[in-house]
Design a protein around this motif. Structure first.
Motif, PDB file in Angstrom:
ATOM      1  N   ASP A   1      24.238   8.662  80.169  1.00 37.18           N
ATOM      2  CA  ASP A   1      23.261   8.294  79.166  1.00 37.18           C
ATOM      3  C   ASP A   1      23.273   6.774  79.004  1.00 37.18           C
ATOM      4  O   ASP A   1      24.316   6.152  78.838  1.00 37.18           O
ATOM      5  N   GLY A   2      22.106   6.145  79.016  1.00 33.86           N
ATOM      6  CA  GLY A   2      21.982   4.691  78.928  1.00 33.86           C
ATOM      7  C   GLY A   2      22.467   4.130  77.606  1.00 33.86           C
ATOM      8  O   GLY A   2      23.039   3.044  77.554  1.00 33.86           O
ATOM      9  N   PHE A   3      22.228   4.860  76.527  1.00 34.98           N
ATOM     10  CA  PHE A   3      22.640   4.401  75.206  1.00 34.98           C
ATOM     11  C   PHE A   3      24.159   4.254  75.127  1.00 34.98           C
ATOM     12  O   PHE A   3      24.668   3.235  74.643  1.00 34.98           O
ATOM     13  N   ALA A   4      24.881   5.246  75.596  1.00 40.09           N
ATOM     14  CA  ALA A   4      26.349   5.199  75.559  1.00 40.09           C
ATOM     15  C   ALA A   4      26.874   4.060  76.429  1.00 40.09           C
ATOM     16  O   ALA A   4      27.824   3.352  76.049  1.00 40.09           O
ATOM     17  N   HIS A   5      26.250   3.877  77.595  1.00 41.33           N
ATOM     18  CA  HIS A   5      26.664   2.807  78.503  1.00 41.33           C
ATOM     19  C   HIS A   5      26.464   1.436  77.836  1.00 41.33           C
ATOM     20  O   HIS A   5      27.352   0.581  77.881  1.00 41.33           O
ATOM     21  N   ASP A   6      25.291   1.218  77.222  1.00 40.85           N
ATOM     22  CA  ASP A   6      25.006  -0.055  76.547  1.00 40.85           C
ATOM     23  C   ASP A   6      25.898  -0.266  75.337  1.00 40.85           C
ATOM     24  O   ASP A   6      26.295  -1.394  75.032  1.00 40.85           O
ATOM     25  N   ARG A   7      26.237   0.804  74.666  1.00 42.93           N
ATOM     26  CA  ARG A   7      27.122   0.706  73.501  1.00 42.93           C
ATOM     27  C   ARG A   7      28.507   0.216  73.924  1.00 42.93           C
ATOM     28  O   ARG A   7      29.096  -0.664  73.276  1.00 42.93           O
ATOM     29  N   ILE A   8      29.008   0.752  75.011  1.00 39.34           N
ATOM     30  CA  ILE A   8      30.327   0.342  75.516  1.00 39.34           C
ATOM     31  C   ILE A   8      30.306  -1.134  75.904  1.00 39.34           C
ATOM     32  O   ILE A   8      31.204  -1.900  75.550  1.00 39.34           O
ATOM     33  N   HIS A   9      29.263  -1.545  76.627  1.00 38.84           N
ATOM     34  CA  HIS A   9      29.170  -2.945  77.038  1.00 38.84           C
ATOM     35  C   HIS A   9      28.970  -3.868  75.840  1.00 38.84           C
ATOM     36  O   HIS A   9      29.478  -4.998  75.837  1.00 38.84           O
ATOM     37  N   GLY A  10      28.264  -3.414  74.825  1.00 43.59           N
ATOM     38  CA  GLY A  10      28.093  -4.201  73.607  1.00 43.59           C
ATOM     39  C   GLY A  10      29.415  -4.422  72.896  1.00 43.59           C
ATOM     40  O   GLY A  10      29.692  -5.518  72.397  1.00 43.59           O
ATOM     41  N   LEU A  11      30.254  -3.383  72.853  1.00 44.38           N
ATOM     42  CA  LEU A  11      31.579  -3.517  72.233  1.00 44.38           C
ATOM     43  C   LEU A  11      32.444  -4.500  73.003  1.00 44.38           C
ATOM     44  O   LEU A  11      33.129  -5.339  72.407  1.00 44.38           O
ATOM     45  N   ILE A  12      32.393  -4.420  74.320  1.00 47.46           N
ATOM     46  CA  ILE A  12      33.198  -5.324  75.154  1.00 47.46           C
ATOM     47  C   ILE A  12      32.746  -6.769  74.955  1.00 47.46           C
ATOM     48  O   ILE A  12      33.569  -7.669  74.758  1.00 47.46           O
ATOM     49  N   GLU A  13      31.431  -6.999  75.005  1.00 45.46           N
ATOM     50  CA  GLU A  13      30.908  -8.352  74.815  1.00 45.46           C
ATOM     51  C   GLU A  13      31.188  -8.860  73.405  1.00 45.46           C
ATOM     52  O   GLU A  13      31.480 -10.050  73.211  1.00 45.46           O
ATOM     53  N   GLY A  14      31.088  -7.992  72.410  1.00 49.76           N
ATOM     54  CA  GLY A  14      31.360  -8.383  71.032  1.00 49.76           C
ATOM     55  C   GLY A  14      32.808  -8.795  70.836  1.00 49.76           C
ATOM     56  O   GLY A  14      33.093  -9.785  70.153  1.00 49.76           O
ATOM     57  N   ARG A  15      33.712  -8.067  71.454  1.00 55.03           N
ATOM     58  CA  ARG A  15      35.131  -8.432  71.348  1.00 55.03           C
ATOM     59  C   ARG A  15      35.412  -9.758  72.032  1.00 55.03           C
ATOM     60  O   ARG A  15      36.173 -10.587  71.519  1.00 55.03           O
ATOM     61  N   ALA A  16      34.801  -9.974  73.193  1.00 62.25           N
ATOM     62  CA  ALA A  16      35.000 -11.239  73.907  1.00 62.25           C
ATOM     63  C   ALA A  16      34.467 -12.415  73.083  1.00 62.25           C
ATOM     64  O   ALA A  16      35.117 -13.458  72.974  1.00 62.25           O
ATOM     65  N   LEU A  17      33.297 -12.255  72.498  1.00 62.76           N
ATOM     66  CA  LEU A  17      32.717 -13.307  71.661  1.00 62.76           C
ATOM     67  C   LEU A  17      33.582 -13.543  70.424  1.00 62.76           C
ATOM     68  O   LEU A  17      33.812 -14.688  70.023  1.00 62.76           O
ATOM     69  N   GLY A  18      34.084 -12.471  69.831  1.00 61.58           N
ATOM     70  CA  GLY A  18      34.954 -12.594  68.665  1.00 61.58           C
ATOM     71  C   GLY A  18      36.230 -13.349  68.982  1.00 61.58           C
ATOM     72  O   GLY A  18      36.683 -14.196  68.192  1.00 61.58           O
ATOM     73  N   ARG A  19      36.828 -13.071  70.139  1.00 62.48           N
ATOM     74  CA  ARG A  19      38.034 -13.802  70.552  1.00 62.48           C
ATOM     75  C   ARG A  19      37.726 -15.284  70.739  1.00 62.48           C
ATOM     76  O   ARG A  19      38.490 -16.146  70.312  1.00 62.48           O
ATOM     77  N   GLU A  20      36.593 -15.565  71.371  1.00 63.43           N
ATOM     78  CA  GLU A  20      36.211 -16.952  71.629  1.00 63.43           C
ATOM     79  C   GLU A  20      35.988 -17.716  70.325  1.00 63.43           C
ATOM     80  O   GLU A  20      36.499 -18.824  70.144  1.00 63.43           O
ATOM     81  N   LYS A  21      35.245 -17.141  69.413  1.00 60.33           N
ATOM     82  CA  LYS A  21      34.964 -17.805  68.134  1.00 60.33           C
ATOM     83  C   LYS A  21      36.220 -17.913  67.286  1.00 60.33           C
ATOM     84  O   LYS A  21      36.433 -18.914  66.599  1.00 60.33           O
ATOM     85  N   GLY A  22      37.060 -16.882  67.319  1.00 60.41           N
ATOM     86  CA  GLY A  22      38.321 -16.937  66.586  1.00 60.41           C
ATOM     87  C   GLY A  22      39.209 -18.059  67.086  1.00 60.41           C
ATOM     88  O   GLY A  22      39.846 -18.774  66.303  1.00 60.41           O
ATOM     89  N   PHE A  23      39.247 -18.245  68.410  1.00 60.17           N
ATOM     90  CA  PHE A  23      40.039 -19.326  68.982  1.00 60.17           C
ATOM     91  C   PHE A  23      39.494 -20.679  68.534  1.00 60.17           C
ATOM     92  O   PHE A  23      40.256 -21.573  68.179  1.00 60.17           O
ATOM     93  N   GLU A  24      38.163 -20.838  68.541  1.00 59.64           N
ATOM     94  CA  GLU A  24      37.552 -22.100  68.119  1.00 59.64           C
ATOM     95  C   GLU A  24      37.896 -22.416  66.665  1.00 59.64           C
ATOM     96  O   GLU A  24      38.219 -23.562  66.333  1.00 59.64           O
ATOM     97  N   ILE A  25      37.819 -21.409  65.812  1.00 60.11           N
ATOM     98  CA  ILE A  25      38.124 -21.623  64.395  1.00 60.11           C
ATOM     99  C   ILE A  25      39.583 -22.019  64.226  1.00 60.11           C
ATOM    100  O   ILE A  25      39.908 -22.980  63.520  1.00 60.11           O
ATOM    101  N   TRP A  26      40.493 -21.305  64.897  1.00 56.45           N
ATOM    102  CA  TRP A  26      41.912 -21.614  64.726  1.00 56.45           C
ATOM    103  C   TRP A  26      42.309 -22.913  65.397  1.00 56.45           C
ATOM    104  O   TRP A  26      43.279 -23.556  65.001  1.00 56.45           O
ATOM    105  N   GLU A  27      41.560 -23.338  66.398  1.00 56.17           N
ATOM    106  CA  GLU A  27      41.819 -24.649  66.989  1.00 56.17           C
ATOM    107  C   GLU A  27      41.551 -25.739  65.937  1.00 56.17           C
ATOM    108  O   GLU A  27      42.340 -26.673  65.779  1.00 56.17           O
ATOM    109  N   GLU A  28      40.462 -25.581  65.199  1.00 59.26           N
ATOM    110  CA  GLU A  28      40.126 -26.533  64.143  1.00 59.26           C
ATOM    111  C   GLU A  28      41.126 -26.464  62.989  1.00 59.26           C
ATOM    112  O   GLU A  28      41.647 -27.496  62.533  1.00 59.26           O
ATOM    113  N   ILE A  29      41.411 -25.263  62.512  1.00 63.64           N
ATOM    114  CA  ILE A  29      42.339 -25.093  61.386  1.00 63.64           C
ATOM    115  C   ILE A  29      43.738 -25.582  61.775  1.00 63.64           C
ATOM    116  O   ILE A  29      44.433 -26.220  60.973  1.00 63.64           O
TER     117      ILE A  29
END
Length: 108
Positions: A1-29
């Motif tokens: 099912d395409g929806f389930a596939h896109d949902r999984i990839h969305g979670l993966i991309e969201g986690r990667a973006l969250g790690r990146e932004k979290g690192f940027e914030i903690w670099e500043e702090i």
């Protein structure tokens, strides 16, 4: 099912973006924290002069705000079960930035 596939990839991309932004914030702090700790050590070496009291106050307050900044990202289930008050990250980050600028101004 395409929806389930896109949902999984969305979670993966969201986690990667969250790690990146979290690192940027903690670099500043982390920069602000190290800056304040270095000036705290310099202030302790110099002794307590009257003109340094404002800077000492800013250093103490800045380090206190940095200690309040969360170091973990609790899962949704944990945050709903917890009775802790949720921290407004953008407001706290803005306060830290403002206090850093005030500290720089008081140092000259």
């Amino acid at each position: 099912d395409g929806f389930a596939h896109d949902r999984i990839h969305g979670l993966i991309e969201g986690r990667a973006l969250g790690r990146e932004k979290g690192f940027e914030i903690w670099e500043e702090i982390g920069f602000y924290e190290r800056f304040a700790l270095i000036w705290k050590a310099i202030h302790a070496q110099r002794g307590h002069r009257d003109q340094d009291q404002r800077a000492a106050h800013h250093i103490t307050h800045l380090l206190d705000l940095i200690r309040r900044f969360p170091t973990v990202n609790p899962s949704t289930a944990q945050s709903h079960a917890s009775s802790e008050v949720e921290v407004d990250l953008s407001k706290l980050q803005s306060q830290i930035r403002s206090l850093y600028k005030a500290l720089c101004a008081s140092l000259g």
